[in-house]
Design a protein around this motif. Structure first.
Motif, PDB file in Angstrom:
ATOM      1  N   ILE A 173      -0.735  15.195  -2.619  1.00 43.26           N
ATOM      2  CA  ILE A 173       0.574  14.546  -2.715  1.00 43.26           C
ATOM      3  C   ILE A 173       1.390  15.133  -3.871  1.00 43.26           C
ATOM      4  N   PHE A 174       0.690  15.518  -4.951  1.00 44.17           N
ATOM      5  CA  PHE A 174       1.383  15.964  -6.167  1.00 44.17           C
ATOM      6  C   PHE A 174       1.156  17.435  -6.485  1.00 44.17           C
ATOM      7  N   ALA A 175       0.575  18.175  -5.566  1.00 46.49           N
ATOM      8  CA  ALA A 175       0.151  19.552  -5.865  1.00 46.49           C
ATOM      9  C   ALA A 175       1.298  20.445  -6.345  1.00 46.49           C
ATOM     10  N   THR A 176       2.504  20.246  -5.825  1.00 49.79           N
ATOM     11  CA  THR A 176       3.624  21.119  -6.194  1.00 49.79           C
ATOM     12  C   THR A 176       4.737  20.367  -6.922  1.00 49.79           C
ATOM     13  N   THR A 177       4.462  19.142  -7.331  1.00 49.71           N
ATOM     14  CA  THR A 177       5.497  18.316  -7.950  1.00 49.71           C
ATOM     15  C   THR A 177       5.879  18.833  -9.340  1.00 49.71           C
TER      16      THR A 177
END
Length: 284
Positions: A173-177
């Motif tokens: 969900i946050f890998a590229t945030t």
């Protein structure tokens, strides 16, 4: 005849993590940005989600808050204890904007915000900030809503960057945030519990990764947020020199101060939106 199908690009997603939002708390620079910036960004074509703590002084009946059962119920580990997470929502119907509230009886039931009835900085503010940060990230995971940028607006959001970049770094969900932090001259002089660094440590985040909190002040908490940020916004004109010097040393993109107001069509919102785009493209 060949049929050509053109796919529309999905809008970018901005997650707002706010200490304050008007009208749930009195107007202030932070509360106004928390209210009107998301609206302006949504009207510019991006998707948004907006969070703030459910302080006890937020009148649930007047503001029509209600619990979201499907999101509530999990326990959040902070320090040596687990605390039940309650998610409530309210809508600013005139602009079709929903606000998610992070709630817990231990941290947010008193009718105060950051200071007690005698004007003292609340002793558990470090734990409240930790619970709020984890509560937001866990709720976003449960929503399965993948943010492109998390914008931290106000000091209670300042543990989000460390948690995201360490404890949640492998979550898809946050890998590229990316993370943007707004800097205000707000509660920088306050001091937290002397053992804050260990009190707010969570699984996946090591104590040495929170070394800026060895001296647990609001100023060092802001530095800790910047340490893991991908961009910063100067949201006040009178920031301490110590903070601006630290910002210059870490070499992240910075948006200079732009006056803010309570207009969703303001110039500052256009500048913030462009700043998001540049960070996402990596050409700031």
């Amino acid at each position: 005849m060949t049929l050509i199908v053109t796919r529309m690009k999905e809008p970018k997603r901005i997650l707002y993590v706010n200490s304050e939002i008007f009208p749930y708390l009195p107007q202030s620079r932070i509360a106004d940005v928390g209210r009107f910036l998301p609206q302006g960004i949504q009207e510019a074509g991006k998707e948004i989600r907006v969070f703030m703590p459910r302080f006890g002084c937020v009148n649930e009946r007047r503001n029509q808050l209600h619990e979201v059962i499907r999101l509530s119920g999990m326990n959040i580990g902070i320090g040596n204890s687990d605390y039940p997470l309650v998610i409530k929502v309210a809508s600013i119907s005139a602009v079709r904007m929903q606000i998610y509230f992070i709630d817990n009886e231990d941290f947010f039931h008193k009718k105060v915000v950051f200071e007690d009835a005698e004007g003292n900085f609340i002793a558990e503010n470090d734990l409240r900030a930790a619970f709020f940060a984890r509560g937001v990230l866990e709720t976003v995971k449960k929503l399965r809503w993948k943010p492109d940028i998390i914008h931290c607006n106000g000091w209670m959001s300042h543990l989000v960057p460390a948690y995201l970049k360490k404890s949640y770094k492998d979550d898809p969900i946050f890998a590229t945030t990316k993370i943007v932090v707004s800097l205000y001259n707000d509660h920088l002089d306050n001091h937290f519990d002397p053992t804050m660094r260990t009190r707010v440590q969570i699984p996946g985040t090591r104590a040495k990764e929170l070394d800026l909190l060895i001296e647990p002040s609001g100023l060092n908490l802001a530095k800790q947020a910047l340490h893991y940020a991908d961009g910063a916004i100067l949201a006040d004109t009178d920031l301490p020199e110590d903070l601006t010097l630290y910002l210059s040393r870490i070499h992240i993109p910075v948006l200079d101060y732009i006056p803010t107001d309570d207009n969703p069509a303001s110039q500052y919102i256009k500048k913030y939106n462009s700043f998001y785009d540049k960070i996402l493209k990596g050409n700031v």
